[in-house]
Design a protein around this motif. Sequence first.
Motif, short mmCIF file in Angstrom:
data_model
loop_
_atom_site.label_atom_id
_atom_site.label_comp_id
_atom_site.label_asym_id
_atom_site.label_seq_id
_atom_site.Cartn_x
_atom_site.Cartn_y
_atom_site.Cartn_z
N THR A 3 2.12 -3.39 13.19
CA THR A 3 1.08 -2.88 12.30
C THR A 3 -0.04 -2.27 13.14
N PRO A 4 -0.25 -0.97 13.04
CA PRO A 4 -1.21 -0.27 13.91
C PRO A 4 -2.65 -0.61 13.54
N ALA A 5 -3.38 -1.20 14.51
CA ALA A 5 -4.76 -1.66 14.26
C ALA A 5 -5.68 -0.50 13.93
N ASP A 6 -5.48 0.64 14.60
CA ASP A 6 -6.42 1.74 14.35
C ASP A 6 -6.30 2.27 12.93
N LEU A 7 -5.08 2.31 12.41
CA LEU A 7 -4.91 2.80 11.04
C LEU A 7 -5.49 1.81 10.04
N PHE A 8 -5.28 0.50 10.32
CA PHE A 8 -5.89 -0.51 9.44
C PHE A 8 -7.40 -0.36 9.42
N GLU A 9 -7.99 -0.19 10.60
CA GLU A 9 -9.45 -0.06 10.68
C GLU A 9 -9.94 1.18 9.92
N ILE A 31 -4.04 8.08 7.11
CA ILE A 31 -2.82 8.79 7.50
C ILE A 31 -2.92 9.18 8.96
N ARG A 32 -1.84 8.91 9.71
CA ARG A 32 -1.71 9.53 11.04
C ARG A 32 -0.83 10.75 10.87
N ALA A 33 -1.37 11.91 11.20
CA ALA A 33 -0.62 13.16 11.08
C ALA A 33 0.15 13.42 12.37
N GLU A 34 1.05 14.39 12.31
CA GLU A 34 1.93 14.61 13.46
C GLU A 34 1.19 15.12 14.69
N ASP A 35 -0.02 15.65 14.49
CA ASP A 35 -0.81 16.07 15.65
C ASP A 35 -1.67 14.93 16.19
N GLY A 36 -1.50 13.72 15.65
CA GLY A 36 -2.21 12.55 16.14
C GLY A 36 -3.53 12.28 15.46
N THR A 37 -3.97 13.21 14.64
CA THR A 37 -5.24 13.01 13.94
C THR A 37 -5.09 12.00 12.81
N VAL A 38 -6.20 11.34 12.49
CA VAL A 38 -6.20 10.33 11.42
C VAL A 38 -7.11 10.81 10.30
N HIS A 39 -6.62 10.66 9.07
CA HIS A 39 -7.34 11.14 7.89
C HIS A 39 -7.38 10.03 6.85
N ALA A 40 -8.59 9.73 6.38
CA ALA A 40 -8.75 8.58 5.50
C ALA A 40 -9.31 8.98 4.16
N GLY A 41 -9.12 8.11 3.18
CA GLY A 41 -9.67 8.36 1.85
C GLY A 41 -9.76 7.07 1.06
N CYS A 42 -10.58 7.09 0.02
CA CYS A 42 -10.72 5.92 -0.86
C CYS A 42 -10.39 6.34 -2.30
N ASN A 43 -10.24 5.34 -3.16
CA ASN A 43 -10.05 5.67 -4.58
C ASN A 43 -11.38 6.09 -5.19
N VAL A 44 -11.30 7.06 -6.08
CA VAL A 44 -12.48 7.65 -6.72
C VAL A 44 -12.24 7.61 -8.22
N GLU A 45 -12.89 6.68 -8.90
CA GLU A 45 -12.65 6.52 -10.34
C GLU A 45 -13.56 7.43 -11.15
#
Length: 136
Positions: A3-9, A31-45
């Motif tokens: 379980t990748p700690a950086d993605l969890f964080e 998300i870890r993309a194929e170029d190594g970048t990480v992209h995050a998001g939250c739920n928006v009600e």
Amino acid sequence: MPTPADLFEAAAAARARSYSPYSRFKVGAAIRAEDGTVHAGCNVENAAYPQGQCAEATAIGAMVMAGAKRIVEIAVVGGDAGSGLLCTPCGGCRQRIREFAGPDTPIHVFDAGGAGRSFTLGELLPHSFGPDNLGF
Ligand code: THU
């Protein structure tokens, strides 16, 4: 599967930004993309409930806006620490992930305390319909 700690964080930090006054169920995705970048998001009600957006959809939008188009792995954090309930992506989000991922793509799901497990997209969405069905 580790379980990748950086993605969890990254997903946990996104979860802290959740706009979920109606369900009070906070979710973050990273998300870890194929170029190594990480992209995050939250739920928006939304007060018009069906217009709410899942965390995975927000993260996918962020990835696409950053110019990436392939998901290497994705983490989802939802549910209270110790709840024992895994916040696996909803059916719609499994299909959204499918657009940018293949059957072997890992999907790591955690509660807020970091407990969780990993699946592959193929386990969560077997025999899926994807861009290849349309010749893409
Ligand atoms: N939710 C997500 O953001 N992702 C999931 O995988 C499951 C559910 C959100 C939608 C809604 O804002 C709240 O959790 C309760 O369903």
